[in-house]
Design an enzyme around this catalytic site. Sequence first.
Site, PDB file in Angstrom:
ATOM      1  N   ASN A 170       3.339  -5.012  -0.044  1.00  7.91           N
ATOM      2  CA  ASN A 170       2.680  -4.559   1.119  1.00  7.91           C
ATOM      3  C   ASN A 170       2.824  -3.045   1.628  1.00  7.91           C
ATOM      4  OD1 ASN A 170       1.019  -4.916   3.457  1.00  7.91           O
ATOM      5  ND2 ASN A 170       1.194  -7.247   3.274  1.00  7.91           N
ATOM      6  N   ARG A 171       2.407  -2.689   2.573  1.00  7.88           N
ATOM      7  CA  ARG A 171       2.250  -1.363   2.925  1.00  7.88           C
ATOM      8  C   ARG A 171       3.272  -0.719   3.717  1.00  7.88           C
ATOM      9  NH1 ARG A 171      -2.875  -3.921   2.677  1.00  7.88           N
ATOM     10  NH2 ARG A 171      -4.562  -2.771   1.530  1.00  7.88           N
ATOM     11  N   HIS A 185       2.445  -1.912  -2.131  1.00  7.46           N
ATOM     12  CA  HIS A 185       2.942  -2.574  -3.533  1.00  7.46           C
ATOM     13  C   HIS A 185       3.861  -1.615  -4.408  1.00  7.46           C
ATOM     14  CE1 HIS A 185       0.955  -6.049  -2.027  1.00  7.46           C
ATOM     15  NE2 HIS A 185      -0.318  -5.958  -2.599  1.00  7.46           N
ATOM     16  N   HIS A 193       2.076 -12.175  -6.472  1.00  2.00           N
ATOM     17  CA  HIS A 193       0.940 -11.817  -6.200  1.00  2.00           C
ATOM     18  C   HIS A 193      -0.105 -12.628  -6.647  1.00  2.00           C
ATOM     19  CE1 HIS A 193      -2.385  -9.143  -4.727  1.00  2.00           C
ATOM     20  NE2 HIS A 193      -1.389  -8.749  -3.666  1.00  2.00           N
ATOM     21  N   TYR A 236      -3.330 -14.859  -7.573  1.00  2.00           N
ATOM     22  CA  TYR A 236      -4.742 -15.420  -6.664  1.00  2.00           C
ATOM     23  C   TYR A 236      -4.964 -16.588  -7.384  1.00  2.00           C
ATOM     24  CZ  TYR A 236      -5.621 -10.442  -5.997  1.00  2.00           C
ATOM     25  OH  TYR A 236      -5.807  -9.173  -5.558  1.00  2.00           O
ATOM     26  N   ASP A 252      -6.619 -10.475   5.728  1.00  2.90           N
ATOM     27  CA  ASP A 252      -5.782  -9.646   4.550  1.00  2.90           C
ATOM     28  C   ASP A 252      -4.424  -9.264   5.765  1.00  2.90           C
ATOM     29  OD1 ASP A 252      -4.508  -8.078   2.697  1.00  2.90           O
ATOM     30  OD2 ASP A 252      -6.249  -6.632   2.578  1.00  2.90           O
ATOM     31  N   GLN A 277       1.644 -13.116   3.775  1.00  2.78           N
ATOM     32  CA  GLN A 277       0.376 -12.450   3.810  1.00  2.78           C
ATOM     33  C   GLN A 277      -0.723 -13.371   3.283  1.00  2.78           C
ATOM     34  OE1 GLN A 277       0.111  -8.936   4.659  1.00  2.78           O
ATOM     35  NE2 GLN A 277      -2.039  -8.397   4.149  1.00  2.78           N
ATOM     36  N   GLU A 330       1.228 -14.544  -0.237  1.00  2.00           N
ATOM     37  CA  GLU A 330       2.485 -13.761  -0.399  1.00  2.00           C
ATOM     38  C   GLU A 330       3.527 -13.848   0.558  1.00  2.00           C
ATOM     39  OE1 GLU A 330       0.771  -9.767  -1.042  1.00  2.00           O
ATOM     40  OE2 GLU A 330      -1.157 -10.758  -0.879  1.00  2.00           O
TER      41      GLU A 330
HETATM   42  C1  BGC Z   1      -3.003  -6.686   0.402  1.00  3.60           C
HETATM   43  C2  BGC Z   1      -4.750  -6.217  -0.059  1.00  3.60           C
HETATM   44  C3  BGC Z   1      -4.957  -5.606  -1.369  1.00  3.60           C
HETATM   45  C4  BGC Z   1      -4.475  -6.623  -2.384  1.00  3.60           C
HETATM   46  C5  BGC Z   1      -4.700  -6.172  -4.000  1.00  3.60           C
HETATM   47  C6  BGC Z   1      -3.020  -7.621  -0.831  1.00  3.60           C
HETATM   48  O1  BGC Z   1      -1.547  -7.910  -0.918  1.00  3.60           O
HETATM   49  O2  BGC Z   1      -2.834  -7.025   1.492  1.00  3.60           O
HETATM   50  O3  BGC Z   1      -5.008  -5.506   1.154  1.00  3.60           O
HETATM   51  O4  BGC Z   1      -6.063  -5.329  -1.472  1.00  3.60           O
HETATM   52  O5  BGC Z   1      -3.016  -7.074  -2.115  1.00  3.60           O
HETATM   53  O6  BGC Z   1      -3.905  -4.857  -4.028  1.00  3.60           O
END
Ligand code: BGC
Length: 367
Positions: free
Chosen positions: A96-97, A122, A193, A195, A265, A304, A332
């Site tokens: 995350n950020r 990330h 991560h 999907y 998100d 997340q 996540e």
């Molecule tokens: C983030 C998204 C991002 C994605 C792929 C996610 O964990 O929250 O904002 O676009 O990852 O990078």
Amino acid sequence: MKSFILMSVVLGAAGMLAGCASVKTADFDDIKCYTLKNKAGTTIKITNYGATVTSIVTADRTGTMADIALGYNDVSGYMNAVDKPYFGAIVGRYGNRIAKGKFSIDGEEYELATNNGENHLHGGVIGFDKVVWDAEIVEKNAVKFSYLAKDGEEGYPGNLQMAVTYTLTEENELRIDYLATTDKKTPVNLTNHTYFNLKGEGEGTILDHELMINASGMTPVDSGLIPTGKIAPVKGTPFDFTTAKAIGRDIATKNQQLKNGLGYDHNWVLNKGGKAGQMTLAATVYEPTSGRFMEVFTEEPGIQFYCGNFLGGNLKGKAGKTYVHRGGFCLETQHYPDSPNQPAFPSTILVPDDEYKTSTMYKFSIK
Ligand code: BGC
């Protein structure tokens, strides 16, 4: 330039090589793919490039198997991912950020790579998703990936020694055990991560999947997806998943948070999360046509939920089918985004002599 076929290693009950995708790479000659398979036939493939889950094949209610994890057939897909979806990878050092890629510890400011507008996402430009991990088969259906992130890598302080162990159980659970130690104080927030599309990868959107998140609060964000620092109740908002509802039900509602995230998100604050040594139920997802049901358990305080807003229909999946907008979702498990700059959030700073130790589990069944 050399290229070669990925070496496959099959663990567990299966006698047959389940045909790990053939992976050609010019840059690395130590990339392998591990296949975990249990008696139910659930088959999970993981590569040591990014400790990435590349495939999860499970049965639907008729017994038909499908791959429910998005990904590429070839490791070059993971290496060159233009739109950086981080399919299946372990992300970090900070999943995350982190706002503007900056934080301070004990008065010392650290500057990280910024790779998401002005923010750090990330783990930076070469995060843990883009490195080759050492791999070791630790027991039947369990593989351990280790990586030493050096002091200064992507701007982070401290040598961080990590181990991530994936185990497929006979109860159809994919368990992920994380362990890390450091020699300097450093932020750590690891997650996986993957999907998911419980109909099968490439089988349209996930908007009809029914999601429950065991959380009465979430962390609102600004338009750069950085938390404001508040925890907002979900009640009465599109973010209320306390009772299962279709992901798409409220996604088009006019709501500033949905606008900021371009859909879901966001980080949810788990009602029962954050208990060291005790995984609790964080989320469930049910896909009505296949009957597939997934439960997520974690020790982490947050999750997340990202519904693939940046998937844009320009990417073809493993079976050659296009990954459409919102064609996959991630759950996540994590600490909250930007925690190093948010004193009110649970701390993500790992100190020497302490251990980062956390587990998450995805359990697959049918209903
Ligand atoms: C983030 C998204 C991002 C994605 C792929 C996610 O964990 O929250 O904002 O676009 O990852 O990078």
